[in-house]
Design a protein around this motif. Structure first.
Motif, PDB file in Angstrom:
ATOM      1  N   VAL A 135      50.806  47.243  21.825  1.00  0.00           N
ATOM      2  CA  VAL A 135      50.410  47.099  23.227  1.00  0.00           C
ATOM      3  C   VAL A 135      51.588  46.532  23.995  1.00  0.00           C
ATOM      4  CG1 VAL A 135      48.778  46.017  24.803  1.00  0.00           C
ATOM      5  CG2 VAL A 135      48.021  46.724  22.534  1.00  0.00           C
ATOM      6  N   ASP A 136      51.951  47.164  25.074  1.00  0.00           N
ATOM      7  CA  ASP A 136      53.049  46.671  25.904  1.00  0.00           C
ATOM      8  C   ASP A 136      52.611  45.418  26.659  1.00  0.00           C
ATOM      9  OD1 ASP A 136      54.667  48.797  25.128  1.00  0.00           O
ATOM     10  OD2 ASP A 136      53.909  50.092  26.723  1.00  0.00           O
ATOM     11  N   PRO A 137      53.505  44.436  26.834  1.00  0.00           N
ATOM     12  CA  PRO A 137      53.163  43.266  27.657  1.00  0.00           C
ATOM     13  C   PRO A 137      52.721  43.706  29.055  1.00  0.00           C
ATOM     14  CG  PRO A 137      55.201  42.886  26.456  1.00  0.00           C
ATOM     15  CD  PRO A 137      54.848  44.334  26.232  1.00  0.00           C
ATOM     16  N   PHE A 138      51.708  43.064  29.585  1.00  0.00           N
ATOM     17  CA  PHE A 138      51.122  43.518  30.840  1.00  0.00           C
ATOM     18  C   PHE A 138      50.851  42.330  31.759  1.00  0.00           C
ATOM     19  CE2 PHE A 138      47.859  42.926  27.625  1.00  0.00           C
ATOM     20  CZ  PHE A 138      46.917  42.116  28.254  1.00  0.00           C
ATOM     21  N   VAL A 139      50.586  42.667  33.020  1.00  0.00           N
ATOM     22  CA  VAL A 139      50.207  41.705  34.053  1.00  0.00           C
ATOM     23  C   VAL A 139      48.872  42.152  34.615  1.00  0.00           C
ATOM     24  CG1 VAL A 139      50.853  40.603  36.223  1.00  0.00           C
ATOM     25  CG2 VAL A 139      52.627  41.278  34.599  1.00  0.00           C
ATOM     26  N   SER A 140      47.941  41.233  34.775  1.00  0.00           N
ATOM     27  CA  SER A 140      46.622  41.593  35.271  1.00  0.00           C
ATOM     28  C   SER A 140      46.145  40.548  36.276  1.00  0.00           C
ATOM     29  CB  SER A 140      45.626  41.705  34.114  1.00  0.00           C
ATOM     30  OG  SER A 140      44.351  42.098  34.581  1.00  0.00           O
ATOM     31  N   THR A 141      45.293  40.998  37.194  1.00  0.00           N
ATOM     32  CA  THR A 141      44.699  40.123  38.207  1.00  0.00           C
ATOM     33  C   THR A 141      43.184  40.233  38.114  1.00  0.00           C
ATOM     34  OG1 THR A 141      46.591  40.508  39.660  1.00  0.00           O
ATOM     35  CG2 THR A 141      44.627  39.549  40.656  1.00  0.00           C
ATOM     36  N   VAL A 142      42.517  39.107  38.001  1.00  0.00           N
ATOM     37  CA  VAL A 142      41.061  39.080  37.878  1.00  0.00           C
ATOM     38  C   VAL A 142      40.486  38.209  38.993  1.00  0.00           C
ATOM     39  CG1 VAL A 142      41.043  39.458  35.399  1.00  0.00           C
ATOM     40  CG2 VAL A 142      41.163  37.137  36.267  1.00  0.00           C
ATOM     41  N   HIS A 143      39.253  38.468  39.308  1.00  0.00           N
ATOM     42  CA  HIS A 143      38.539  37.667  40.297  1.00  0.00           C
ATOM     43  C   HIS A 143      37.647  36.688  39.550  1.00  0.00           C
ATOM     44  CE1 HIS A 143      36.993  36.740  44.267  1.00  0.00           C
ATOM     45  NE2 HIS A 143      35.765  36.746  43.753  1.00  0.00           N
ATOM     46  N   LEU A 144      38.043  35.416  39.522  1.00  0.00           N
ATOM     47  CA  LEU A 144      37.284  34.401  38.807  1.00  0.00           C
ATOM     48  C   LEU A 144      35.978  34.107  39.545  1.00  0.00           C
ATOM     49  CD1 LEU A 144      40.127  31.900  37.827  1.00  0.00           C
ATOM     50  CD2 LEU A 144      39.098  33.687  36.418  1.00  0.00           C
ATOM     51  N   PRO A 145      34.893  33.900  38.821  1.00  0.00           N
ATOM     52  CA  PRO A 145      33.609  33.622  39.492  1.00  0.00           C
ATOM     53  C   PRO A 145      33.599  32.303  40.252  1.00  0.00           C
ATOM     54  CG  PRO A 145      33.399  33.401  37.114  1.00  0.00           C
ATOM     55  CD  PRO A 145      34.747  33.993  37.360  1.00  0.00           C
ATOM     56  N   HIS A 239      43.177  35.882  40.613  1.00  0.00           N
ATOM     57  CA  HIS A 239      43.939  35.046  39.691  1.00  0.00           C
ATOM     58  C   HIS A 239      44.777  35.961  38.800  1.00  0.00           C
ATOM     59  CE1 HIS A 239      44.925  31.683  37.074  1.00  0.00           C
ATOM     60  NE2 HIS A 239      44.558  32.427  36.035  1.00  0.00           N
ATOM     61  N   GLU A 240      46.063  35.748  38.790  1.00  0.00           N
ATOM     62  CA  GLU A 240      46.987  36.590  38.028  1.00  0.00           C
ATOM     63  C   GLU A 240      47.449  35.872  36.767  1.00  0.00           C
ATOM     64  OE1 GLU A 240      50.631  39.343  39.432  1.00  0.00           O
ATOM     65  OE2 GLU A 240      51.132  37.207  39.371  1.00  0.00           O
ATOM     66  N   TYR A 241      47.487  36.611  35.664  1.00  0.00           N
ATOM     67  CA  TYR A 241      48.050  36.080  34.426  1.00  0.00           C
ATOM     68  C   TYR A 241      49.015  37.102  33.845  1.00  0.00           C
ATOM     69  CZ  TYR A 241      44.731  39.077  31.929  1.00  0.00           C
ATOM     70  OH  TYR A 241      44.028  40.159  31.461  1.00  0.00           O
ATOM     71  N   ILE A 242      49.982  36.621  33.073  1.00  0.00           N
ATOM     72  CA  ILE A 242      51.054  37.458  32.541  1.00  0.00           C
ATOM     73  C   ILE A 242      51.081  37.326  31.022  1.00  0.00           C
ATOM     74  CG2 ILE A 242      53.546  37.908  32.563  1.00  0.00           C
ATOM     75  CD1 ILE A 242      53.664  36.640  35.316  1.00  0.00           C
ATOM     76  N   VAL A 243      51.210  38.450  30.330  1.00  0.00           N
ATOM     77  CA  VAL A 243      51.374  38.470  28.878  1.00  0.00           C
ATOM     78  C   VAL A 243      52.864  38.554  28.572  1.00  0.00           C
ATOM     79  CG1 VAL A 243      50.873  39.702  26.742  1.00  0.00           C
ATOM     80  CG2 VAL A 243      49.138  39.563  28.539  1.00  0.00           C
TER      81      VAL A 243
END
Length: 315
Positions: A135-145, A239-243
């Protein structure tokens, strides 16, 4: 003279006779002694063939019961028998998520540390895929409750359509523009937290690739689309997190938040991380840690937070 010649002939004849009678008889047969080659006096070992095991049996992970086992190397036992013990002599326990959050709150009360300190999770991922792929390192953004930040992210919208620009301004976009906005970013006049764009203008944003890097609008990050209000709603409070390599380190809240809110935020991040790899390959997270700014790190069970998750498909 005649007598001398006769004597010489007699002596020559005698010498020839002696050589023929007493000397060895040389024939065409070789006089070399025959060699004695070694002879095998035992049977050859039969080739051993390994039995092929089924893939299912090979992939089975044996369940080890620590009851009655000898103590682990360098430690006292598998589990302590009392409430007070030296932690370095025992394996680190893995708690349930709710128990780990309760322990963090109890540490804060015992140590008199700030109540509003941030809470972090650290996830070690298994990046292996089928056929030696990863799996390639990725960046994702989620909407926290449950939000824990008061400030709103600045979002820039790239569009040349006047109607879309009007909708973007009405929904709280910090910057809206087309080619003029590109030049302002290159001149360091505009700095935003997130950048979103409509598909028609992507070709005109190529000069910004080296400038924005990971913030450059992409389909798989959800920052390219025609639904501008939906994108703004996600990135303004998202909320953004980075792998990085195989690890995720991100903030999920503050310690003064209720326990259920912290668990809900942790579960949202864990489920989003696990959606980037097929569930058929096993659990994506190898190790999960939750900690505070002033407390020790606690291992928690991430498997209990993962339900039936659909795999994200790259657009």
């Amino acid at each position: 003279m005649a007598t001398c010649r006769r004597i010489v002939k007699v002596l020559a004849g005698c010498q020839r006779h002696v050589l023929m009678v007493g000397g060895p008889a040389y024939t065409s047969v070789s006089q070399t002694a025959p060699r004695h080659l070694p002879v095998r006096t035992y049977a050859a070992a039969k080739a051993f063939k390994k039995e092929k095991r089924d893939d299912k049996e090979r992939n089975k992970i044996p369940v080890v019961d620590n009851t009655g086992r000898h103590k682990p190397y360098g430690l006292t036992a598998w589990a302590p028998v009392d409430d007070v013990y030296v932690t370095r002599f025992y394996p680190k326990p893995v708690h349930e998520t709710a128990v780990a959050v309760d322990l963090l709150k109890s540490f804060q009360m015992l140590d008199y540390t700030p109540l509003d300190q941030p809470v972090y999770i650290n996830l070690k991922l298994d990046m292996k895929l089928e056929k030696k792929k990863k799996v390639d390192p990725f960046v994702s953004t989620v909407h926290l409750p449950y939000l824990f930040k008061t400030e709103v992210n600045k979002v820039a919208v790239f569009t040349e359509n006047p109607d879309q620009a009007k909708v973007a301004k009405e929904n709280g976009a910090a910057f809206v523009g087309g080619a003029d906005l590109v030049q302002r970013i290159l001149d360091d006049e505009v700095d935003a937290d997130f950048y979103v764009a409509v598909p028609d203008i992507i070709s005109k944003l190529l000069p910004l690739k080296n400038k924005l890097r990971k913030k450059f609008p992409k389909n798989k990050r959800g920052s390219v689309g025609v639904d501008i209000p939906k994108m703004l709603e996600l990135f303004k409070t998202g909320h953004e997190y980075i792998v990085e390599k195989d690890t995720v380190m991100t903030r999920v809240g503050t310690l003064d938040m209720p326990k259920q809110q912290l668990i809900a935020n942790i579960q949202t991040v864990v489920q989003d991380v696990c959606s980037h790899r097929p569930a058929s390959l096993g659990h994506f997270i190898e190790r999960a840690i939750v900690s505070c700014q002033t407390s020790e790190a606690l291992l928690f069970k991430s498997e209990e937070l993962v339900q039936k998750v659909t795999v994200k498909k790259d657009a």
